[in-house]
Design an enzyme around this catalytic site. Sequence first.
Site, PDB file in Angstrom:
ATOM      1  N   LYS A 170       0.839  -1.213   0.000  1.00 29.77           N
ATOM      2  CA  LYS A 170       0.000   0.000   0.000  1.00 29.77           C
ATOM      3  C   LYS A 170       0.873   1.262   0.000  1.00 29.77           C
ATOM      4  O   LYS A 170       0.559   2.251  -0.669  1.00 29.77           O
ATOM      5  CB  LYS A 170      -0.938  -0.027   1.207  1.00 29.77           C
ATOM      6  CG  LYS A 170      -1.778   1.218   1.398  1.00 29.77           C
ATOM      7  CD  LYS A 170      -2.840   1.441   0.319  1.00 29.77           C
ATOM      8  CE  LYS A 170      -3.563   2.759   0.542  1.00 29.77           C
ATOM      9  NZ  LYS A 170      -4.642   3.016  -0.394  1.00 29.77           N
ATOM     10  N   LYS A 238      -1.032  11.596   5.546  1.00 32.25           N
ATOM     11  CA  LYS A 238      -0.659  10.502   6.460  1.00 32.25           C
ATOM     12  C   LYS A 238       0.061   9.379   5.702  1.00 32.25           C
ATOM     13  O   LYS A 238       1.084   8.871   6.157  1.00 32.25           O
ATOM     14  CB  LYS A 238      -1.929   9.957   7.119  1.00 32.25           C
ATOM     15  CG  LYS A 238      -1.758   8.595   7.749  1.00 32.25           C
ATOM     16  CD  LYS A 238      -3.069   7.871   8.012  1.00 32.25           C
ATOM     17  CE  LYS A 238      -3.983   7.613   6.876  1.00 32.25           C
ATOM     18  NZ  LYS A 238      -4.158   6.249   6.422  1.00 32.25           N
TER      19      LYS A 238
HETATM   20  P1  NAP Z   1     -13.337   8.244   7.138  1.00 30.57           P
HETATM   21  O1  NAP Z   1     -14.430   8.547   6.203  1.00 30.57           O
HETATM   22  O2  NAP Z   1     -12.786   9.333   7.982  1.00 30.57           O
HETATM   23  O3  NAP Z   1     -13.814   7.028   8.068  1.00 30.57           O
HETATM   24  C1  NAP Z   1     -13.066   6.552   9.152  1.00 30.57           C
HETATM   25  C2  NAP Z   1     -14.006   5.896  10.126  1.00 30.57           C
HETATM   26  O4  NAP Z   1     -13.223   5.332  11.166  1.00 30.57           O
HETATM   27  C3  NAP Z   1     -14.981   6.870  10.760  1.00 30.57           C
HETATM   28  O5  NAP Z   1     -16.276   6.391  10.526  1.00 30.57           O
HETATM   29  C4  NAP Z   1     -14.626   6.853  12.250  1.00 30.57           C
HETATM   30  O6  NAP Z   1     -15.710   6.667  13.121  1.00 30.57           O
HETATM   31  C5  NAP Z   1     -13.805   5.606  12.404  1.00 30.57           C
HETATM   32  N1  NAP Z   1     -12.732   5.781  13.390  1.00 30.57           N
HETATM   33  C6  NAP Z   1     -11.614   6.547  13.255  1.00 30.57           C
HETATM   34  N2  NAP Z   1     -10.862   6.441  14.360  1.00 30.57           N
HETATM   35  C7  NAP Z   1     -11.520   5.614  15.208  1.00 30.57           C
HETATM   36  C8  NAP Z   1     -11.237   5.136  16.508  1.00 30.57           C
HETATM   37  N3  NAP Z   1     -10.123   5.482  17.159  1.00 30.57           N
HETATM   38  N4  NAP Z   1     -12.140   4.290  17.072  1.00 30.57           N
HETATM   39  C9  NAP Z   1     -13.260   3.947  16.427  1.00 30.57           C
HETATM   40  N5  NAP Z   1     -13.583   4.373  15.189  1.00 30.57           N
HETATM   41  C10 NAP Z   1     -12.713   5.186  14.589  1.00 30.57           C
HETATM   42  O7  NAP Z   1     -12.064   7.613   6.367  1.00 30.57           O
HETATM   43  P2  NAP Z   1     -12.020   6.707   5.039  1.00 30.57           P
HETATM   44  O8  NAP Z   1     -11.796   7.568   3.857  1.00 30.57           O
HETATM   45  O9  NAP Z   1     -13.135   5.725   5.066  1.00 30.57           O
HETATM   46  O10 NAP Z   1     -10.608   5.941   5.274  1.00 30.57           O
HETATM   47  C11 NAP Z   1     -10.474   4.843   6.157  1.00 30.57           C
HETATM   48  C12 NAP Z   1      -9.111   4.168   5.891  1.00 30.57           C
HETATM   49  O11 NAP Z   1      -9.054   3.719   4.537  1.00 30.57           O
HETATM   50  C13 NAP Z   1      -7.904   5.092   6.089  1.00 30.57           C
HETATM   51  O12 NAP Z   1      -6.837   4.385   6.659  1.00 30.57           O
HETATM   52  C14 NAP Z   1      -7.571   5.530   4.664  1.00 30.57           C
HETATM   53  O13 NAP Z   1      -6.216   5.899   4.519  1.00 30.57           O
HETATM   54  C15 NAP Z   1      -7.906   4.265   3.890  1.00 30.57           C
HETATM   55  N6  NAP Z   1      -8.268   4.458   2.472  1.00 30.57           N
HETATM   56  C16 NAP Z   1      -9.136   5.453   2.095  1.00 30.57           C
HETATM   57  C17 NAP Z   1      -9.445   5.607   0.745  1.00 30.57           C
HETATM   58  C18 NAP Z   1     -10.402   6.682   0.252  1.00 30.57           C
HETATM   59  O14 NAP Z   1     -10.443   6.932  -0.968  1.00 30.57           O
HETATM   60  N7  NAP Z   1     -11.189   7.321   1.119  1.00 30.57           N
HETATM   61  C19 NAP Z   1      -8.896   4.749  -0.212  1.00 30.57           C
HETATM   62  C20 NAP Z   1      -8.042   3.732   0.203  1.00 30.57           C
HETATM   63  C21 NAP Z   1      -7.730   3.595   1.547  1.00 30.57           C
HETATM   64  P3  NAP Z   1     -16.872   7.736  13.498  1.00 30.57           P
HETATM   65  O15 NAP Z   1     -17.701   7.863  12.255  1.00 30.57           O
HETATM   66  O16 NAP Z   1     -17.605   7.096  14.595  1.00 30.57           O
HETATM   67  O17 NAP Z   1     -16.148   9.006  13.836  1.00 30.57           O
END
Ligand code: NAP
Length: 310
Positions: A170, A238
């Site tokens: 990744k 990040k």
């Molecule tokens: P996001 O929309 O911010 O969602 C993250 C979720 O994780 C939120 O719903 C949050 O919960 C929860 N969370 C965060 N910290 C937490 C904790 N300490 N305890 C419990 N729940 C927690 O982010 P995302 O875009 O889905 O990305 C998630 C991961 O996938 C990241 O590592 C990112 O780098 C990776 N990723 C993202 C993409 C993309 O295009 N978005 C693509 C590939 C990989 P709450 O809703 O309850 O606050």
Amino acid sequence: MQVGFIGLGIMGRPMALNLAKGGHRLRVWSRRRESMEPLLAAGATGCASAAEVAAGAEVVICMVADAPDVEQVALGPAGVAEGARPGLVFADMSTIAPAAAQGIAVRLAQRGIDMLDAPVSGGEPGAINAALTIMVGGRAEVFERVRPLFECMGRAITHIGGSGAGQVAKACNQIVTGMAIAAVAEALNLARRSGVDGARVREALLGGFAYSKTLEVHGRRMLERDFQPGFKSWMHQKDLRIVMEEAHRLGLALPGAAATAQMFNAMVGSGLGEEDSVAMIKVLEAMSGGGRPHAALPASGGGRRSDGAT
Ligand code: NAP
């Protein structure tokens, strides 16, 4: 399978919904109640903690933000390890540092829990369309147990190697995608400042060796000024922090990734952290006098003086 899912954000929500569509029974928990509402509406069981999720699950999938979040979910108070029965598999699909993934895997193994690191590429559309690329690290037999779940969420599913290897893949992916976004943003900024239609430039480039998914998808979003996340800039910052930490640890030169990491730093510092990565074009525009086209191009030589003085 009885599957736990924690981290129901931009990526996790559609991934969990695809597992439900695949016939798996879901147990979910989120910090904010509204994050789990769509899953409850789809028939998932809501839980009061990560430990409660784990108590009734064979596999718990985690899709949160960064390593401290994964650690908290897995090993923190009322975390997965507190509720798990021996034999549980914890599949972390978030993007975190390889060394952090290995450290969490070792601590979970001491509690009888197998861990896979299984980060993804493909963004929100890939998550919605069950078309993610999934890069897996961990023991092969554990990977085979979880593979049917990965197949509900992704298409290209590769077991890369042992613990942490998925996160290394990744990090490599983020070098390529980060630099591709920077390249597309620079190209479209050049077109615009030259008074040339960026849409025509993109169209032409898509037919040649400059073709890439990034030019196609992110290039279109830059031209349409569509900065809704998608993939938040602070998340990409990040990921390049992880890349640069690995480079430092290994004594490795990654000059292109280093420059791109600085661009993401500038985005977050400019208040663009919650916008999509494609907002990088705004920083480039600001660095070069704004988004306006250049009124008149110099006939030759740019700013150089003709008398040979420097
Ligand atoms: P996001 O929309 O911010 O969602 C993250 C979720 O994780 C939120 O719903 C949050 O919960 C929860 N969370 C965060 N910290 C937490 C904790 N300490 N305890 C419990 N729940 C927690 O982010 P995302 O875009 O889905 O990305 C998630 C991961 O996938 C990241 O590592 C990112 O780098 C990776 N990723 C993202 C993409 C993309 O295009 N978005 C693509 C590939 C990989 P709450 O809703 O309850 O606050």
